[in-house]
Write an enzyme that holds these catalytic residues in place. Sequence first.
Site, PDB file in Angstrom:
ATOM      1  N   HIS A  68       0.897  -1.296  -0.061  1.00 27.20           N
ATOM      2  CA  HIS A  68      -0.077  -0.047  -0.045  1.00 27.20           C
ATOM      3  C   HIS A  68       1.088   1.290   0.096  1.00 27.20           C
ATOM      4  CE1 HIS A  68       0.918   0.713   4.426  1.00 27.20           C
ATOM      5  NE2 HIS A  68      -0.101   1.854   4.315  1.00 27.20           N
ATOM      6  N   ALA A 112      20.837  -3.742  -3.872  1.00 26.01           N
ATOM      7  CA  ALA A 112      20.752  -3.190  -2.749  1.00 26.01           C
ATOM      8  C   ALA A 112      20.354  -1.909  -2.905  1.00 26.01           C
ATOM      9  CB  ALA A 112      22.107  -3.627  -1.824  1.00 26.01           C
TER      10      ALA A 112
END
Length: 184
Positions: A68, A112
């Site tokens: 969300h 990363a």
Amino acid sequence: MKIINFLRARFRKYLNEEQWLSDHVKAGLRIGIGCDINPGLMVDHSHCWLIEIGNYVTLAPQVYLLAHDASTKSYLNYTKIGNIKLEDHCFIGARSIIMPGVTVGKNAIVAAGSVVTKSVPENTVVGGNPARVLTTTDALMQKHRELMKTAKVYGEGWRIQDNMTPEMKLQMFKELENQLGYVV
């Protein structure tokens, strides 16, 4: 006594993370087989049933899976939501964030620290903020195969779980000064 307290705290931390992940699975998070999930995974608890992790997926430490995005809430009175799907054999690098509506394809690699706002095709390497395509997985692995021909390569016995000696750790540290190596 300090060491014992430290170890107790560490052990408790891992037990709590395992329990925490189990609670998400009960709430609908789907996780395939053979996954390598490192400490600090943050799963969107409020929408964890929208997240699916395939088989043999690696999640490095402190990955965020956010199904969300509440940035629309104060303007529209609605929160944006979307599925997250991590397909088989993908790798998500440390401290990466996967946003709602994103699928990371099979054999894809997320570098990363990336913020992934768009789906990643299979066999693709992405990185950055926002993440963008860097290369293909095959091209990256071919590059590393070539580098391994001249790099220091460490086999069995050269990992912390193999009970490396202090001398081995020092040797590795010295051998890798100003260069990269590879460990099994």
